[in-house]
Scaffold this motif. Sequence first.
Motif, PDB file in Angstrom:
ATOM      1  N   ARG A  11      15.217  -8.599 -16.076  1.00 30.17           N
ATOM      2  CA  ARG A  11      15.968  -8.412 -17.317  1.00 30.17           C
ATOM      3  C   ARG A  11      17.044  -9.471 -17.417  1.00 30.17           C
ATOM      4  NH1 ARG A  11      12.312  -5.951 -17.890  1.00 30.17           N
ATOM      5  NH2 ARG A  11      11.943  -3.714 -17.955  1.00 30.17           N
ATOM      6  N   LYS A 169      23.935  -1.968 -13.612  1.00 31.73           N
ATOM      7  CA  LYS A 169      22.880  -1.328 -14.381  1.00 31.73           C
ATOM      8  C   LYS A 169      22.117  -2.394 -15.161  1.00 31.73           C
ATOM      9  CE  LYS A 169      22.322   2.841 -17.138  1.00 31.73           C
ATOM     10  NZ  LYS A 169      22.069   2.564 -18.539  1.00 31.73           N
ATOM     11  N   PRO A 171      19.532  -3.317 -18.242  1.00 34.13           N
ATOM     12  CA  PRO A 171      19.097  -2.723 -19.505  1.00 34.13           C
ATOM     13  C   PRO A 171      17.603  -2.396 -19.467  1.00 34.13           C
ATOM     14  CG  PRO A 171      19.431  -5.083 -19.774  1.00 34.13           C
ATOM     15  CD  PRO A 171      19.853  -4.740 -18.383  1.00 34.13           C
ATOM     16  N   ARG A 172      17.195  -1.552 -20.375  1.00 30.06           N
ATOM     17  CA  ARG A 172      15.769  -1.231 -20.478  1.00 30.06           C
ATOM     18  C   ARG A 172      15.017  -2.408 -21.063  1.00 30.06           C
ATOM     19  NH1 ARG A 172      14.832   4.030 -23.793  1.00 30.06           N
ATOM     20  NH2 ARG A 172      12.773   3.068 -23.924  1.00 30.06           N
ATOM     21  N   GLY A 173      13.780  -2.531 -20.660  1.00 30.39           N
ATOM     22  CA  GLY A 173      12.985  -3.643 -21.177  1.00 30.39           C
ATOM     23  C   GLY A 173      12.537  -3.383 -22.601  1.00 30.39           C
ATOM     24  N   ARG A 174      12.380  -4.439 -23.359  1.00 25.27           N
ATOM     25  CA  ARG A 174      11.855  -4.296 -24.718  1.00 25.27           C
ATOM     26  C   ARG A 174      10.414  -4.777 -24.694  1.00 25.27           C
ATOM     27  NH1 ARG A 174      15.974  -7.315 -28.500  1.00 25.27           N
ATOM     28  NH2 ARG A 174      15.909  -8.852 -26.836  1.00 25.27           N
ATOM     29  N   SER A 175       9.529  -3.947 -25.174  1.00 27.14           N
ATOM     30  CA  SER A 175       8.113  -4.230 -24.971  1.00 27.14           C
ATOM     31  C   SER A 175       7.687  -5.494 -25.704  1.00 27.14           C
ATOM     32  CB  SER A 175       7.271  -3.048 -25.419  1.00 27.14           C
ATOM     33  OG  SER A 175       7.358  -2.920 -26.812  1.00 27.14           O
TER      34      SER A 175
END
Lengths: 193, 161
Positions: A11, A169, A171-175
């Motif tokens: 990320r 932390k 971040p969440r991945g973006r597809s």
Amino acid sequence: MSLAELIRGRRTIRSFNQTPVARELVAELLQQAAGLYPSAEDAVWRCIYAGTPESRKRLADYMMEHMAGSRLGKWMPGKMIELFKKRFADIPGHVVVIAGTGPDRQASDRNYAAVCSILQNFQLLGWERQLGMLWDTEPMMQSEGFYERLGIRENERFVGVLHLGYYNKAPRGRSRTPAEKKWTVYAGSQSLK
Amino acid sequence: MTLFNFRPELRGSGSFSGQSVPRQLVLELLNDAVWAPNDGLREPWRFIYADNDSSGRLSGLQEPAPAYLIVVMKEESDPYKRDEDFAAVCCLMQNFELLACERKLGVRRTMNNWIYDRKQMNAFGVQDKERIAAVLEIGFWDGDPGATPSPQMAEVKFDLL
């Protein structure tokens, strides 16, 4: 972790913690990164590292110097500029990456491509060590004044500043769009030309 | 395995065997490779794959290979975005090359003269607001893999500010 997991899991990190980053590690990972590129010995590039509080502050000054003089900067309150500077200076490390340019577009593109590829290796190698990065190419920072401060020469170009550090932390991945949707098969032109 | 210990037979050159390349494999690797960093998630790439070029057009422009992946990128009018997009496409290609290497698939990244020729580009279906970033020649290496010694790598220039 497999290579595919590493590539998918990486990320961009924008928020770093204050754990110090060893300068030797950064240099070693850059060396490794170059070693993972087939013709790295032909790549013309160099790095400038700011990893001490003093050098980070100096780099932040260079980055904001031009911005402060720009239209947006004039509109920006001084307090805000100071805040930006502090944010940059608080990041544990910054790698300024500079690539050589060639006699023509093709040669310059090839070298720029090589350097960008090495930097991707660097980001992956960093991620493997819990080292997060942000490859910064903010247009507002890219000024003649900034380049001059960094000593970028006539036959060189700025590639980016990689801000780096450990993080708490991710971040969440973006597809991503599946490759199939961006894929066509060329079977040759059937028309007689 | 870690990437740090990954000692692939890094070859950017060499000849390919006649073995064909499974399309599914290329797609599988691409679906991992697209996890490249790219500003604003613009995903500025698309792919033209040629493994059965009946016109033989590519054979005059590229070295012989079982398959070619033409990596096409959008050309933004903003020069900063253009650079960012090119960098993103390079990250994608690097991902792809690492992944291919792990699967013993060889890749030669080429940026030949013709990819700058609008007429040539159009013949492959590249649109006006697009360019070719590179053409990847793909195949299984001919001959013994691990035999190539890694070239003497100069030390990366690392100055302190």
